[in-house]
Design a protein around this motif. Sequence first.
Motif, PDB file in Angstrom:
ATOM      1  N   ARG A  59       0.834  -1.209   0.000  1.00  0.00           N
ATOM      2  CA  ARG A  59       0.000   0.000   0.000  1.00  0.00           C
ATOM      3  C   ARG A  59       0.868   1.258   0.000  1.00  0.00           C
ATOM      4  NH1 ARG A  59      -3.994   2.264   4.362  1.00  0.00           N
ATOM      5  NH2 ARG A  59      -5.818   2.728   3.091  1.00  0.00           N
ATOM      6  N   SER A  60       1.940   1.221   0.806  1.00  0.00           N
ATOM      7  CA  SER A  60       2.843   2.370   0.912  1.00  0.00           C
ATOM      8  C   SER A  60       3.598   2.607  -0.395  1.00  0.00           C
ATOM      9  CB  SER A  60       3.841   2.147   2.054  1.00  0.00           C
ATOM     10  OG  SER A  60       3.182   2.005   3.286  1.00  0.00           O
ATOM     11  N   LEU A  61       3.967   1.512  -1.067  1.00  0.00           N
ATOM     12  CA  LEU A  61       4.715   1.627  -2.320  1.00  0.00           C
ATOM     13  C   LEU A  61       3.840   2.176  -3.441  1.00  0.00           C
ATOM     14  CD1 LEU A  61       6.671  -1.767  -2.303  1.00  0.00           C
ATOM     15  CD2 LEU A  61       7.666   0.514  -2.073  1.00  0.00           C
ATOM     16  N   ASN A  62       2.548   1.800  -3.449  1.00  0.00           N
ATOM     17  CA  ASN A  62       1.695   2.122  -4.591  1.00  0.00           C
ATOM     18  C   ASN A  62       0.752   3.296  -4.376  1.00  0.00           C
ATOM     19  OD1 ASN A  62       2.725   0.263  -6.408  1.00  0.00           O
ATOM     20  ND2 ASN A  62       1.402  -1.395  -5.695  1.00  0.00           N
ATOM     21  N   CYS A  63       0.819   3.918  -3.191  1.00  0.00           N
ATOM     22  CA  CYS A  63       0.006   5.115  -2.943  1.00  0.00           C
ATOM     23  C   CYS A  63       0.367   6.191  -3.976  1.00  0.00           C
ATOM     24  CB  CYS A  63       0.270   5.634  -1.533  1.00  0.00           C
ATOM     25  SG  CYS A  63      -0.516   7.224  -1.165  1.00  0.00           S
ATOM     26  N   ASN A  88      -5.939  -5.604  -5.413  1.00  0.00           N
ATOM     27  CA  ASN A  88      -5.421  -4.919  -6.594  1.00  0.00           C
ATOM     28  C   ASN A  88      -4.723  -5.954  -7.466  1.00  0.00           C
ATOM     29  OD1 ASN A  88      -3.342  -3.610  -8.196  1.00  0.00           O
ATOM     30  ND2 ASN A  88      -3.664  -1.753  -6.999  1.00  0.00           N
ATOM     31  N   VAL A  89      -4.944  -5.861  -8.761  1.00  0.00           N
ATOM     32  CA  VAL A  89      -4.397  -6.854  -9.694  1.00  0.00           C
ATOM     33  C   VAL A  89      -2.868  -6.894  -9.666  1.00  0.00           C
ATOM     34  CG1 VAL A  89      -4.357  -5.270 -11.683  1.00  0.00           C
ATOM     35  CG2 VAL A  89      -4.620  -7.729 -12.061  1.00  0.00           C
ATOM     36  N   ASP A  90      -2.234  -5.796  -9.228  1.00  0.00           N
ATOM     37  CA  ASP A  90      -0.762  -5.742  -9.223  1.00  0.00           C
ATOM     38  C   ASP A  90      -0.141  -6.252  -7.924  1.00  0.00           C
ATOM     39  OD1 ASP A  90      -0.442  -4.635 -11.816  1.00  0.00           O
ATOM     40  OD2 ASP A  90      -1.127  -2.718 -11.034  1.00  0.00           O
ATOM     41  N   VAL A  91      -0.979  -6.532  -6.926  1.00  0.00           N
ATOM     42  CA  VAL A  91      -0.475  -7.072  -5.656  1.00  0.00           C
ATOM     43  C   VAL A  91      -0.991  -8.500  -5.518  1.00  0.00           C
ATOM     44  CG1 VAL A  91      -0.432  -6.810  -3.140  1.00  0.00           C
ATOM     45  CG2 VAL A  91      -0.357  -4.788  -4.611  1.00  0.00           C
ATOM     46  N   SER A 119      -0.510   0.255 -11.238  1.00  0.00           N
ATOM     47  CA  SER A 119       0.226   0.702 -10.052  1.00  0.00           C
ATOM     48  C   SER A 119       1.667   1.040 -10.403  1.00  0.00           C
ATOM     49  CB  SER A 119       0.216  -0.389  -8.974  1.00  0.00           C
ATOM     50  OG  SER A 119      -1.091  -0.858  -8.744  1.00  0.00           O
ATOM     51  N   ARG A 120       2.386   1.543  -9.417  1.00  0.00           N
ATOM     52  CA  ARG A 120       3.807   1.853  -9.585  1.00  0.00           C
ATOM     53  C   ARG A 120       4.638   0.563  -9.556  1.00  0.00           C
ATOM     54  NH1 ARG A 120       3.930   4.963  -5.643  1.00  0.00           N
ATOM     55  NH2 ARG A 120       3.512   6.899  -6.755  1.00  0.00           N
ATOM     56  N   TYR A 121       4.274  -0.339  -8.625  1.00  0.00           N
ATOM     57  CA  TYR A 121       5.020  -1.588  -8.463  1.00  0.00           C
ATOM     58  C   TYR A 121       4.085  -2.791  -8.538  1.00  0.00           C
ATOM     59  CZ  TYR A 121       8.987   1.079  -6.543  1.00  0.00           C
ATOM     60  OH  TYR A 121      10.034   1.943  -6.354  1.00  0.00           O
ATOM     61  N   ARG A 122       4.622  -3.898  -9.047  1.00  0.00           N
ATOM     62  CA  ARG A 122       3.976  -5.188  -8.835  1.00  0.00           C
ATOM     63  C   ARG A 122       4.598  -5.781  -7.582  1.00  0.00           C
ATOM     64  NH1 ARG A 122       2.606  -9.261 -13.437  1.00  0.00           N
ATOM     65  NH2 ARG A 122       0.784  -9.358 -12.112  1.00  0.00           N
ATOM     66  N   ASP A 149      12.608  -3.449 -12.654  1.00  0.00           N
ATOM     67  CA  ASP A 149      12.506  -2.325 -11.707  1.00  0.00           C
ATOM     68  C   ASP A 149      11.132  -2.223 -11.036  1.00  0.00           C
ATOM     69  OD1 ASP A 149      15.081  -1.641 -12.200  1.00  0.00           O
ATOM     70  OD2 ASP A 149      14.621  -0.056 -13.648  1.00  0.00           O
ATOM     71  N   HIS A 150      10.104  -2.750 -11.698  1.00  0.00           N
ATOM     72  CA  HIS A 150       8.749  -2.578 -11.171  1.00  0.00           C
ATOM     73  C   HIS A 150       8.354  -3.670 -10.170  1.00  0.00           C
ATOM     74  CE1 HIS A 150       8.122  -5.244 -14.769  1.00  0.00           C
ATOM     75  NE2 HIS A 150       7.479  -5.922 -13.842  1.00  0.00           N
ATOM     76  N   LEU A 151       9.267  -4.578  -9.840  1.00  0.00           N
ATOM     77  CA  LEU A 151       8.892  -5.770  -9.078  1.00  0.00           C
ATOM     78  C   LEU A 151       9.455  -5.742  -7.657  1.00  0.00           C
ATOM     79  CD1 LEU A 151       7.457  -8.527  -9.358  1.00  0.00           C
ATOM     80  CD2 LEU A 151       9.659  -9.506  -9.956  1.00  0.00           C
ATOM     81  N   VAL A 152       8.596  -6.073  -6.673  1.00  0.00           N
ATOM     82  CA  VAL A 152       9.030  -6.206  -5.278  1.00  0.00           C
ATOM     83  C   VAL A 152       8.500  -7.531  -4.733  1.00  0.00           C
ATOM     84  CG1 VAL A 152       8.833  -5.272  -2.931  1.00  0.00           C
ATOM     85  CG2 VAL A 152       9.098  -3.711  -4.872  1.00  0.00           C
TER      86      VAL A 152
END
Length: 247
Positions: A59-63, A88-91, A119-122, A149-152
Motif C-alpha cells: 500500500r505504501s509503495l503504490n500510494c 489490486n491486480v498488481d499485488v 500501479s507503480r510496483y507489482r 525495476d517494477h517488481l518487489v
Amino acid sequence: MALALYRRYRPATFAEVVGQEHVTDPLRTALNAGRISHAYLFSGPRGCGKTSSARILARSLNCEKGPTAEPCGDCSSCVALAPEGPGNVDVVELDAASHGGVDDARELRDRAFYAPAESRYRVFIIDEAHMVTTQGFNALLKIVEEPPDHLVFVFATTEPDKVLPTIRSRTHHYPFRLMPPAVVRDLLESICSAEGVAVEPPVFPLVVRAGGGSGRDTLSVMDQLLAGAGPEGVTYERAIALLGVTD
C-alpha cells in the motif's frame, strides 16, 4: 456475519502496527527516503503482523503520493489495498503451503515480467515462504537476483532458516517478535473500549497469557469471550470457565 476482531482491527498503516517498532520504524524511514529494496523477508512467530505488514508495504509503495510511510488512504490504490479492500491486480498474494511447487514458481516468474497494470510496483507477497520447495526457489532465483525495476518480493515465514540461503541473502530481513504482555493488554483494553463491552480487569491477564504474545491469537481468544458475554459484559468467572484455567 460479524468480522473477527483481528480482521476488523487489522492495521492499515505502519503507525498502527503494534509492538513491532523495531521493524516498522526502519521501514518507514526507508520508504520516506525512497530506498526501496526489491526483496524483503519478514520472519517471526505466527500472528505477529508479518502478512499485515507486507500488505501495508504494498500500500505504501503504490500510494499516489508514494512511496510513502503514510499512505493517503484516499487514492484508488490505497482504497483497494485497505484491510477490507477488494485488492489490486498488481499485488499478488500466494500461500506457499498450497502453491509452493516448481510449476507455481515458474508461473509466478513468468507473470513477474509484465509491467504493472495500474500501479507503480507489482508486489508478490509469498506467505509461508518456507514451504516453497527447493526446485520452486531455484525457479525464482534468477528473478529475485535480477528483478525488473517494477517488481518487489515480500517473503513472509515463521521459519526463515528453511528459506533457500541464496534467496535469503538477496532480501532485506526484518524479524518480527512476539508482543510483550503490557503492549498486548493496552491493545485489548483499547479494542474492548471501542467495542463498547465491559470487561472485568482480572480478565485481561488471562487473555494475554492465553494469547502467548501473538496479536492474532490474543484477539481470537478475546473474540470468543466477547461472543459469550452477557449484559454485564465479560466476567472473570465466565472467562475462567471458557478458557479452562484454574483460579
